[in-house]
Design a protein around this motif. Structure first.
Motif, mmCIF file in Angstrom:
data_model
loop_
_atom_site.group_PDB
_atom_site.id
_atom_site.type_symbol
_atom_site.label_atom_id
_atom_site.label_comp_id
_atom_site.label_asym_id
_atom_site.label_seq_id
_atom_site.Cartn_x
_atom_site.Cartn_y
_atom_site.Cartn_z
ATOM 1 N N SER A 167 -0.427 -16.129 -2.930
ATOM 2 C CA SER A 167 -0.157 -16.275 -1.494
ATOM 3 C C SER A 167 -1.471 -16.070 -0.742
ATOM 4 O O SER A 167 -2.417 -15.491 -1.272
ATOM 5 C CB SER A 167 0.870 -15.238 -1.044
ATOM 6 O OG SER A 167 0.293 -13.943 -1.067
ATOM 7 N N PRO A 168 -1.548 -16.537 0.520
ATOM 8 C CA PRO A 168 -2.786 -16.346 1.279
ATOM 9 C C PRO A 168 -3.238 -14.886 1.341
ATOM 10 O O PRO A 168 -4.421 -14.587 1.171
ATOM 11 C CB PRO A 168 -2.435 -16.891 2.661
ATOM 12 C CG PRO A 168 -1.404 -17.952 2.382
ATOM 13 C CD PRO A 168 -0.596 -17.409 1.250
ATOM 14 N N ARG A 169 -2.314 -13.975 1.571
ATOM 15 C CA ARG A 169 -2.694 -12.563 1.656
ATOM 16 C C ARG A 169 -3.194 -12.049 0.303
ATOM 17 O O ARG A 169 -4.206 -11.336 0.235
ATOM 18 C CB ARG A 169 -1.506 -11.726 2.125
ATOM 19 C CG ARG A 169 -1.821 -10.232 2.254
ATOM 20 C CD ARG A 169 -0.650 -9.463 2.842
ATOM 21 N NE ARG A 169 -0.378 -9.869 4.206
ATOM 22 C CZ ARG A 169 0.594 -9.359 4.953
ATOM 23 N NH1 ARG A 169 1.387 -8.429 4.452
ATOM 24 N NH2 ARG A 169 0.782 -9.782 6.189
ATOM 25 N N GLU A 170 -2.500 -12.402 -0.773
ATOM 26 C CA GLU A 170 -2.936 -11.981 -2.104
ATOM 27 C C GLU A 170 -4.288 -12.578 -2.453
ATOM 28 O O GLU A 170 -5.142 -11.913 -3.058
ATOM 29 C CB GLU A 170 -1.903 -12.407 -3.155
ATOM 30 C CG GLU A 170 -0.588 -11.662 -3.096
ATOM 31 C CD GLU A 170 0.455 -12.279 -4.005
ATOM 32 O OE1 GLU A 170 1.314 -11.528 -4.492
ATOM 33 O OE2 GLU A 170 0.412 -13.505 -4.237
ATOM 34 N N ALA A 171 -4.498 -13.841 -2.093
ATOM 35 C CA ALA A 171 -5.766 -14.508 -2.402
ATOM 36 C C ALA A 171 -6.925 -13.841 -1.669
ATOM 37 O O ALA A 171 -7.994 -13.611 -2.246
ATOM 38 C CB ALA A 171 -5.684 -15.983 -2.031
ATOM 39 N N GLU A 172 -6.715 -13.515 -0.389
ATOM 40 C CA GLU A 172 -7.776 -12.854 0.373
ATOM 41 C C GLU A 172 -8.088 -11.479 -0.194
ATOM 42 O O GLU A 172 -9.260 -11.070 -0.269
ATOM 43 C CB GLU A 172 -7.370 -12.745 1.847
ATOM 44 C CG GLU A 172 -7.385 -14.098 2.561
ATOM 45 C CD GLU A 172 -6.869 -14.012 3.980
ATOM 46 O OE1 GLU A 172 -6.287 -12.955 4.328
ATOM 47 O OE2 GLU A 172 -7.048 -14.990 4.735
ATOM 48 N N ALA A 173 -7.055 -10.750 -0.628
ATOM 49 C CA ALA A 173 -7.280 -9.432 -1.229
ATOM 50 C C ALA A 173 -8.054 -9.558 -2.538
ATOM 51 O O ALA A 173 -8.930 -8.743 -2.836
ATOM 52 C CB ALA A 173 -5.943 -8.725 -1.464
#
Length: 361
Positions: A167-173
């Motif tokens: 997900s976008p949030r997981e990818a950024e993390a």
């Protein structure tokens, strides 16, 4: 309890007090456990790291030599704990200015991890990074540059897979730890008249920065495209499972190398197929999860320029201070890309000074 107290003191900056407690723990362990017990090896390694931190590298090296000898004898050449002992011994030897021995140890670490880990595994990235610093210090600028190129491409490969499957949030993390490694790609060699460490490294740094910067947007684009295809969603899950299995195999010292290679091939095949399907279902969305200078230049008009900014802590790549952070404050740079003139790196100065000027303005 004593171990937790030592960790707390170290985090508070009380390194000498933490070291005293670690010494007490080691004395107690030696009274109750056999000399070659793994718990004693861990305690000795922890003390050695603390000794290096407080400038007592000679004793640290003595302890680490013992840890390495025991682990080689009891665990075997390829065990991850052996590589960890080599890494820490190399750090102590660098502090003692024994660059040649440190280089040999880190070359062994890199060779072992190259044979046993996926090409974009974080531990393999660390081996590349550590050896690149030592090679720079020993004057092997070309060898250091080659390893940094491998590091940059590995970071982009990890970012690409994260954008495809998270997900976008997981990818950024997932990208945050990689951002700290970019400073090494931006390092300048003062002994080489402040030029970059070999031709093309700025290109690698630019592409890596943009991969990390755009990872959330690319993840959202990939997810929208995948939602239009049940097969694509299934492939996303397949890649996740394959990657988790690959990580588990990499940690299993009894795993066969052919088995590891087959697991890596399964993951990579699924990733290529997912990319093909996502491109088909992207419906006009830009899906370029691994940027390059050429890809950006191709979409620029004749009078256009793309400007990207990056804030970073400078790192030395000079013969006497390789791998050390610069004493100066964080800096700000700009990459300027034009179709006609290509990529140009512009150092803008200290980030704090620029921020102060903006506030004053």
């Amino acid at each position: 309890a004593l171990g937790n107290l030592a960790n707390t003191l170290r985090e508070m900056g009380e390194r000498e007090q933490a070291l005293d407690i670690e010494e007490q723990i080691l004395v107690s362990l030696r009274e109750t456990l056999p000399a070659d017990h793994p718990t004693i090896q861990v305690a000795e390694l922890n003390i050695a790291v603390s000794l290096t931190d407080v400038g007592r590298a000679e004793r640290a090296a003595e302890l680490l030599e013992h840890v390495l000898e025991v682990r080689l004898r009891t665990l075997g050449e390829q065990h991850p704990f052996v590589q960890l002992a080599r890494e820490n011994l190399a750090a102590a030897l660098m502090a003692l200015d024994d660059v040649a021995r440190a280089r040999t140890l880190l070359e062994q670490v890199l060779a072992s991890r190259t044979q046993t880990l996926p090409s974009d595994h974080p531990d393999l990235d660390k081996a590349r990074q550590d050896l690149a610093v030592v090679l720079a210090r020993s004057g092997d600028r070309e060898g250091a540059r080659n390893l940094l190129v491998e590091l940059a491409r590995s970071l982009r490969s990890s970012a690409c897979r994260a954008a495809l499957t998270l997900s976008p949030r997981e990818a950024e993390a997932s990208a945050r730890p990689s951002a700290g490694k970019v400073a090494l790609l931006l390092a300048r060699d003062a002994a080489a008249d402040s030029t970059e460490l070999g031709d093309g490294l700025d290109h690698e740094a630019f592409a890596t920065i943009e991969s990390l910067r755009e990872i959330g947007l690319e993840s959202a684009t990939a997810l929208r495209a995948a939602e239009r295809s049940a097969e694509a969603m299934s492939l996303r899950d397949e890649i996740r499972v394959a990657n988790e299995a690959l990580v588990a195999l990499a940690r299993d010292v009894t795993a066969d190398r052919d088995e590891l290679a087959q697991a890596r091939d399964r993951r990579d095949r699924a990733q290529r197929e997912l990319m093909r399907r996502l491109q088909r279902h992207a419906s006009g969305d830009a899906l370029a999860v691994e940027p390059s200078v050429a890809a950006f230049a191709n979409v620029l008009g004749d009078g256009d320029a793309l400007v990207g900014f990056w804030r970073y802590a400078p790192v030395h790549l000079r013969t006497d201070e390789a791998g050390q952070e610069d004493d100066s404050a964080e800096r700000l740079l700009a990459f300027v890309l034009r179709k006609q003139s290509g990529l140009v790196r512009v150092e803008l100065g200290g980030a704090g000074d620029i921020e102060a000027s903006v506030r004053e303005w």
